[in-house]
Design a protein around this motif. Structure first.
Motif: not given
Length: 118
Positions: A1-26
């Motif tokens: 079974q394929v799994q996708l796991v996201e990470s990197g979210g959070g609280l950020v101020q307007p104008g800020g930046s974030l990088r999200l990741s999605c790691a696949a099991s395959t």
């Protein structure tokens, strides 16, 4: 079974930046396309970025120029770099992958919360 796991979210101020990741099991080569969607409370799920197997990308006008989708094939991971964030970007961000099989199958991650607030 394929799994996708996201990470990197959070609280950020307007104008800020974030990088999200999605790691696949395959291997992500097994997917025709990988996407990032977002869903805010009371709103429909919205596609915010796509990357095709060949590497081409697509964005809606609401995020074009601010968001960038990319991938690291060796790590089986897709990223979403989000810059110049706005309060209206607040949502749960969800990774999606569409397999290359017939019929194609959709796989979804569990989502990661992004909150843009001062």
């Amino acid at each position: 079974q394929v799994q996708l796991v996201e990470s990197g979210g959070g609280l950020v101020q307007p104008g800020g930046s974030l990088r999200l990741s999605c790691a696949a099991s395959t291997s992500i080569f097994s997917f025709n396309v990988m996407d990032w969607y977002r869903q805010a409370p009371g709103k429909q799920r919205e596609l915010v970025a796509s990357i095709m197997r060949g590497g081409s990308t697509n964005y809606p006008s609401s995020v074009k120029g601010r968001f960038t989708i990319s991938r690291d094939n060796a790590k089986n991971t897709v990223y979403l770099q989000m810059n110049s964030l706005k309060p209206e970007d607040t949502a749960v961000y969800i990774c999606n992958a569409v397999s290359s099989g017939i019929p194609p199958r959709n796989y979804w991650g569990q989502g990661t919360q992004v909150t843009v607030s001062s």
